[in-house]
Motif scaffolding. Structure first.
Motif, mmCIF file in Angstrom:
data_model
loop_
_atom_site.group_PDB
_atom_site.id
_atom_site.type_symbol
_atom_site.label_atom_id
_atom_site.label_comp_id
_atom_site.label_asym_id
_atom_site.label_seq_id
_atom_site.Cartn_x
_atom_site.Cartn_y
_atom_site.Cartn_z
ATOM 1 N N ASP A 239 10.128 -4.456 -9.493
ATOM 2 C CA ASP A 239 10.053 -3.237 -8.684
ATOM 3 C C ASP A 239 11.420 -2.611 -8.460
ATOM 4 N N TRP A 240 12.474 -3.434 -8.421
ATOM 5 C CA TRP A 240 13.810 -2.875 -8.313
ATOM 6 C C TRP A 240 14.091 -1.893 -9.447
ATOM 7 N N LEU A 241 13.650 -2.231 -10.642
ATOM 8 C CA LEU A 241 14.016 -1.473 -11.835
ATOM 9 C C LEU A 241 13.047 -0.354 -12.171
ATOM 10 N N PHE A 242 11.760 -0.556 -11.835
ATOM 11 C CA PHE A 242 10.742 0.351 -12.361
ATOM 12 C C PHE A 242 9.897 1.038 -11.291
ATOM 13 N N SER A 243 10.198 0.841 -10.016
ATOM 14 C CA SER A 243 9.439 1.511 -8.955
ATOM 15 C C SER A 243 10.364 2.442 -8.185
ATOM 16 N N THR A 244 9.779 3.249 -7.315
ATOM 17 C CA THR A 244 10.554 4.190 -6.514
ATOM 18 C C THR A 244 10.347 3.886 -5.035
#
Length: 310
Positions: A239-244
């Protein structure tokens, strides 16, 4: 015990932290959850101690497992430490578990928090049942036994797991004991946002894990050595890399041998990266067994929910 991604049902100031860690959505709200296994009301049970803190409130929640076969049934005592209510910093609350009275005593009037969510000294929290102190936290043990007028339990409680919610932008730090009788270890996690993201994990200032190409290795695990003890480290930073928005990553630290305060010398970690989901990698982390003080494998796990704030 619940899945490693879950959080025991405990209370915060204005919301209930349920099994979904995304329920913690307020930056600046710190939550530390420790789960102990002990004997109470003729059964082996889990007692969950939750310390929570935000801008308006500092508090404590004590939850005891309900009847066997009903894992979702918890008996809970909540203490709010509002600064204008000095008398609430010490007292006693009661509830029943399987028709037996359970008393929670606390004295936090002189507690030293040193800016942290949990107190570090000059306090006690005692959980009493059947005239025994089933769980006692803090250093004012003599005061606790004098106040409760109860004897120590015949079986020492075992720390099974600890969950922490921490907030940051790039760097996340915490201090933890991997063993109840050991010293504090400082853990720092830093995610370097570059074209090709990297991640560093340090323990007591020593670099123990360095992950390149994090966008391809957002889930994985490594085995590191701290003196003679081995520590398994798992991470999921998807989620750090691919979520907002407000995003969290999960880190699990599982010692295979009790670590002591003298465990400062770090050897080179053995690399064992893969993309297997954490839920399948840590199937035994929720074991009801406690710490093995005789030097065997430890069943304690530390779960860190690192919330990234833009």
């Amino acid at each position: 015990m619940q899945d490693p991604r879950g959080v025991p049902a405990c209370f915060s100031s204005a919301e209930k932290i349920a099994g979904d860690p995304a329920a913690v959505t307020r930056p600046g709200q710190s939550v530390f959850i420790s789960t102990y296994r002990t004997k109470m009301a003729d059964q082996c049970r889990f007692i969950t101690i939750t310390w929570f803190k935000n801008l308006l409130l500092h508090g404590l929640s004590v939850a005891v497992d309900g009847p066997p076969g009903l894992p979702e049934s918890h008996c809970t005592c909540k203490v709010e430490l509002k600064p204008w209510y000095f008398w609430r910093k010490h007292g006693c609350k009661s509830f029943t578990v399987d028709e037996k009275a359970v008393d929670v005593f606390w004295d936090l009037r002189a507690a030293k928090f040193n800016g942290e969510t949990e107190p570090s000294s000059d306090y006690y929290v005692a959980v009493v049942c059947d005239e025994e102190v089933a769980l006692l936290l803090g250093d004012l043990k003599k005061d606790a036994y004098r106040k409760t007028k109860c004897r120590p339990a015949l079986i020492d409680p075992c720390l099974v797991s600890r969950k922490e919610h921490i907030f940051g932008k790039k760097k996340f730090c915490t201090k933890v004991k991997f063993h109840e009788k050991g010293g504090l270890h400082e853990i720092s996690i830093e995610c370097k946002s570059k074209t090709d993201p990297e991640m560093e994990i340090r323990i007591d200032g020593h670099l123990v894990i360095f992950v390149k190409h994090l966008q391809w290795k957002f889930r994985g695990n490594e085995s590191i050595h701290v003196n003679k003890g081995r520590l398994e480290v798992y991470w999921d930073v998807h989620d750090w890399l691919f979520s907002t928005g407000l995003r969290h990553a999960l880190f699990i630290f599982k010692p295979n041998l009790p670590l002591t305060s003298s465990s400062r010398s770090m050897s080179s970690p053995s690399l064992s990266l893969d993309s297997t989901p954490l839920s399948s990698q840590t199937g035994s982390s929720g074991s009801a067994e406690g710490l093995n003080n005789g030097g065997g494998p430890s069943k304690f796990c530390l779960f860190l929910y690192a919330w990234k704030v833009e």
